[in-house]
Motif scaffolding. Sequence first.
Motif, PDB file in Angstrom:
ATOM      1  N   ASN A 101       0.315   7.128 -19.840  1.00  0.00           N
ATOM      2  CA  ASN A 101      -0.702   7.192 -20.903  1.00  0.00           C
ATOM      3  C   ASN A 101      -1.802   6.140 -20.753  1.00  0.00           C
ATOM      4  N   VAL A 102      -2.174   5.835 -19.527  1.00  0.00           N
ATOM      5  CA  VAL A 102      -3.296   4.922 -19.286  1.00  0.00           C
ATOM      6  C   VAL A 102      -4.073   5.426 -18.061  1.00  0.00           C
ATOM      7  N   PRO A 103      -4.769   6.561 -18.227  1.00  0.00           N
ATOM      8  CA  PRO A 103      -5.459   7.177 -17.087  1.00  0.00           C
ATOM      9  C   PRO A 103      -6.512   6.281 -16.448  1.00  0.00           C
ATOM     10  N   ALA A 104      -7.014   5.289 -17.187  1.00  0.00           N
ATOM     11  CA  ALA A 104      -8.027   4.395 -16.610  1.00  0.00           C
ATOM     12  C   ALA A 104      -7.466   3.533 -15.485  1.00  0.00           C
ATOM     13  N   ALA A 105      -6.140   3.415 -15.391  1.00  0.00           N
ATOM     14  CA  ALA A 105      -5.538   2.573 -14.345  1.00  0.00           C
ATOM     15  C   ALA A 105      -5.618   3.210 -12.965  1.00  0.00           C
ATOM     16  N   VAL A 106      -5.734   4.533 -12.916  1.00  0.00           N
ATOM     17  CA  VAL A 106      -5.625   5.250 -11.639  1.00  0.00           C
ATOM     18  C   VAL A 106      -6.726   4.859 -10.662  1.00  0.00           C
ATOM     19  N   ILE A 107      -7.926   4.551 -11.172  1.00  0.00           N
ATOM     20  CA  ILE A 107      -9.053   4.199 -10.303  1.00  0.00           C
ATOM     21  C   ILE A 107      -8.762   2.940  -9.491  1.00  0.00           C
ATOM     22  N   PHE A 108      -7.800   2.099  -9.944  1.00  0.00           N
ATOM     23  CA  PHE A 108      -7.498   0.839  -9.275  1.00  0.00           C
ATOM     24  C   PHE A 108      -6.314   0.942  -8.310  1.00  0.00           C
ATOM     25  N   LEU A 109      -5.592   2.057  -8.310  1.00  0.00           N
ATOM     26  CA  LEU A 109      -4.409   2.180  -7.461  1.00  0.00           C
ATOM     27  C   LEU A 109      -4.790   2.141  -5.983  1.00  0.00           C
ATOM     28  N   PRO A 110      -3.915   1.553  -5.139  1.00  0.00           N
ATOM     29  CA  PRO A 110      -4.234   1.461  -3.702  1.00  0.00           C
ATOM     30  C   PRO A 110      -4.000   2.752  -2.928  1.00  0.00           C
ATOM     31  N   ASN A 111      -3.409   3.758  -3.587  1.00  0.00           N
ATOM     32  CA  ASN A 111      -3.175   5.035  -2.906  1.00  0.00           C
ATOM     33  C   ASN A 111      -3.127   6.166  -3.930  1.00  0.00           C
ATOM     34  N   GLN A 112      -2.882   7.382  -3.430  1.00  0.00           N
ATOM     35  CA  GLN A 112      -2.796   8.559  -4.302  1.00  0.00           C
ATOM     36  C   GLN A 112      -1.353   8.985  -4.554  1.00  0.00           C
ATOM     37  N   ASN A 113      -0.421   8.100  -4.256  1.00  0.00           N
ATOM     38  CA  ASN A 113       1.001   8.404  -4.440  1.00  0.00           C
ATOM     39  C   ASN A 113       1.422   7.986  -5.852  1.00  0.00           C
ATOM     40  N   TYR A 114       0.967   8.740  -6.832  1.00  0.00           N
ATOM     41  CA  TYR A 114       1.255   8.373  -8.213  1.00  0.00           C
ATOM     42  C   TYR A 114       1.642   9.600  -9.036  1.00  0.00           C
ATOM     43  N   TYR A 115       2.424   9.336 -10.064  1.00  0.00           N
ATOM     44  CA  TYR A 115       2.808  10.318 -11.079  1.00  0.00           C
ATOM     45  C   TYR A 115       2.222   9.822 -12.393  1.00  0.00           C
ATOM     46  N   GLN A 116       1.883  10.745 -13.289  1.00  0.00           N
ATOM     47  CA  GLN A 116       1.360  10.250 -14.559  1.00  0.00           C
ATOM     48  C   GLN A 116       1.630  11.212 -15.696  1.00  0.00           C
ATOM     49  N   TYR A 117       1.719  10.612 -16.881  1.00  0.00           N
ATOM     50  CA  TYR A 117       1.815  11.345 -18.140  1.00  0.00           C
ATOM     51  C   TYR A 117       0.734  10.800 -19.054  1.00  0.00           C
ATOM     52  N   PHE A 118       0.020  11.685 -19.750  1.00  0.00           N
ATOM     53  CA  PHE A 118      -0.873  11.211 -20.798  1.00  0.00           C
ATOM     54  C   PHE A 118      -1.120  12.301 -21.818  1.00  0.00           C
ATOM     55  N   GLU A 119      -1.421  11.874 -23.038  1.00  0.00           N
ATOM     56  CA  GLU A 119      -1.785  12.785 -24.121  1.00  0.00           C
ATOM     57  C   GLU A 119      -3.282  12.693 -24.329  1.00  0.00           C
ATOM     58  N   LEU A 120      -3.981  13.803 -24.100  1.00  0.00           N
ATOM     59  CA  LEU A 120      -5.412  13.818 -24.372  1.00  0.00           C
ATOM     60  C   LEU A 120      -5.671  13.670 -25.875  1.00  0.00           C
ATOM     61  N   THR A 121      -4.990  14.491 -26.658  1.00  0.00           N
ATOM     62  CA  THR A 121      -5.062  14.439 -28.117  1.00  0.00           C
ATOM     63  C   THR A 121      -3.675  14.868 -28.624  1.00  0.00           C
ATOM     64  N   PRO A 144       0.808  -1.235   0.000  1.00  0.00           N
ATOM     65  CA  PRO A 144       0.000   0.000   0.000  1.00  0.00           C
ATOM     66  C   PRO A 144       0.835   1.275   0.000  1.00  0.00           C
ATOM     67  N   GLU A 145       2.116   1.177   0.377  1.00  0.00           N
ATOM     68  CA  GLU A 145       2.963   2.382   0.398  1.00  0.00           C
ATOM     69  C   GLU A 145       3.712   2.585  -0.914  1.00  0.00           C
ATOM     70  N   SER A 146       3.395   1.799  -1.930  1.00  0.00           N
ATOM     71  CA  SER A 146       4.104   1.891  -3.215  1.00  0.00           C
ATOM     72  C   SER A 146       3.911   3.260  -3.857  1.00  0.00           C
ATOM     73  N   SER A 147       4.902   3.622  -4.703  1.00  0.00           N
ATOM     74  CA  SER A 147       4.791   4.801  -5.557  1.00  0.00           C
ATOM     75  C   SER A 147       4.598   4.318  -6.983  1.00  0.00           C
ATOM     76  N   PHE A 148       3.696   4.965  -7.722  1.00  0.00           N
ATOM     77  CA  PHE A 148       3.334   4.483  -9.049  1.00  0.00           C
ATOM     78  C   PHE A 148       3.621   5.538 -10.111  1.00  0.00           C
ATOM     79  N   TYR A 149       4.002   5.054 -11.301  1.00  0.00           N
ATOM     80  CA  TYR A 149       4.105   5.928 -12.474  1.00  0.00           C
ATOM     81  C   TYR A 149       3.155   5.392 -13.535  1.00  0.00           C
ATOM     82  N   VAL A 150       2.199   6.202 -13.934  1.00  0.00           N
ATOM     83  CA  VAL A 150       1.164   5.797 -14.888  1.00  0.00           C
ATOM     84  C   VAL A 150       1.459   6.465 -16.216  1.00  0.00           C
TER      85      VAL A 150
END
Length: 398
Positions: free
Chosen positions: A376-396, A368-374
Amino acid sequence: SPPTWFDEGIYLQAAMNDTLHDAQVLQIAPDTYASTAFVTGGFPFLKPISWSFDLFGIGLLQARIVMVAFILACAAAFFALMRTLFGTNVALASLLLLATFPPLYGQGKNVLGEVPGLFFFSAFLLIVSILEKRRFEGAWLYVLGGLMLGLCVSTKPIFFLAGGAIVIALIAHHRTMIFQWRMIVLSFAAFMIPLSFWLMHQFGNGDTVPQVLGYYANPYDVRDLNAQMFDNAMRFFREMSPMYFLGLLVLWIASYAVRIKNRETIPLAETIAISFAVLVLIAYLRTAGWYRYYFVAEVPALVFAPYALQVLAREIWHHRYATYAATAVIAILVLMQSYQLLFTSWVATHAHRTTSRDIAAYMATLPPESSFYVFNVPAAVIFLPNQNYYQYFELTPI
């Protein structure tokens, strides 16, 4: 089911952050957020999802519950509209067509803005039809209509075309309209309440009007617009789904023209609806071509199809059995749609997939204390066990 995907993931994140941080933003790093200026979904459906998260916890099911409610509300509102305009029999036929229409569930079960926007639009049309029957009297109806229209256009930018449809309808009906100017001003004030909230909630301090409008005008950075418009136009003669939409719209327009020729009274709400559908069709030609972009026009065309068929059957076949012929066509359409809905549609083919459950189960095994890097897959965030995440994505692309 169906599994979650890119666009839904963005909307889910906006609702999540509204719950967690009381702001409709997107997290790009812990304690670092971007505005939702380039997210084409607004608070009228994201807020209810946020409230669901508050009550039941954050998760895909909690969001989809809200979307099911919007599907039911949309169907109920269109049924009430058609019953007010054309009677119970036509309304039941329209409801049957809508209930067996596969994209209603393909677009509706996923967290997207089209079905919620159609609910607010159909509620607005219902209020317009009631106002017309009451000779445009009733202050509370003007207020409620303004609120529904404001919520509608705040749901997705495509519904701004409803403004153009209203102008066209007012011009077409100017001889029979009773312009209650004080009530119209009151309705506009009510319209501005949700729109003002949307402007404050959707955009951040660094967002500029030209930047956002430029994005809305050409989000996929289409270079050769003429070629893109030609390709999209050809879809209506080469691909089955666009052909079905075009057939419904042509049917509706033909029945409208027949009634004008016969000097029949046409409801103001129908003129608004058909004008909106035509404007959406024109706007669709400038897009990347996804079928979802004309869905908000296809649903009204489908709902008005039973009455349009009755009108054309009576016009072509001057016989008491003309209504039965129209009913037979509706029955065939219902059977075709039902087969697709149950066996070949997006929701049917993914009905037994366990992707979402499997991802949730896997995420639950991570520390549960993991740090995540997401990436270009924003749909994955809803499944993460915490809010300790970084992400990059292209809307268009832009």
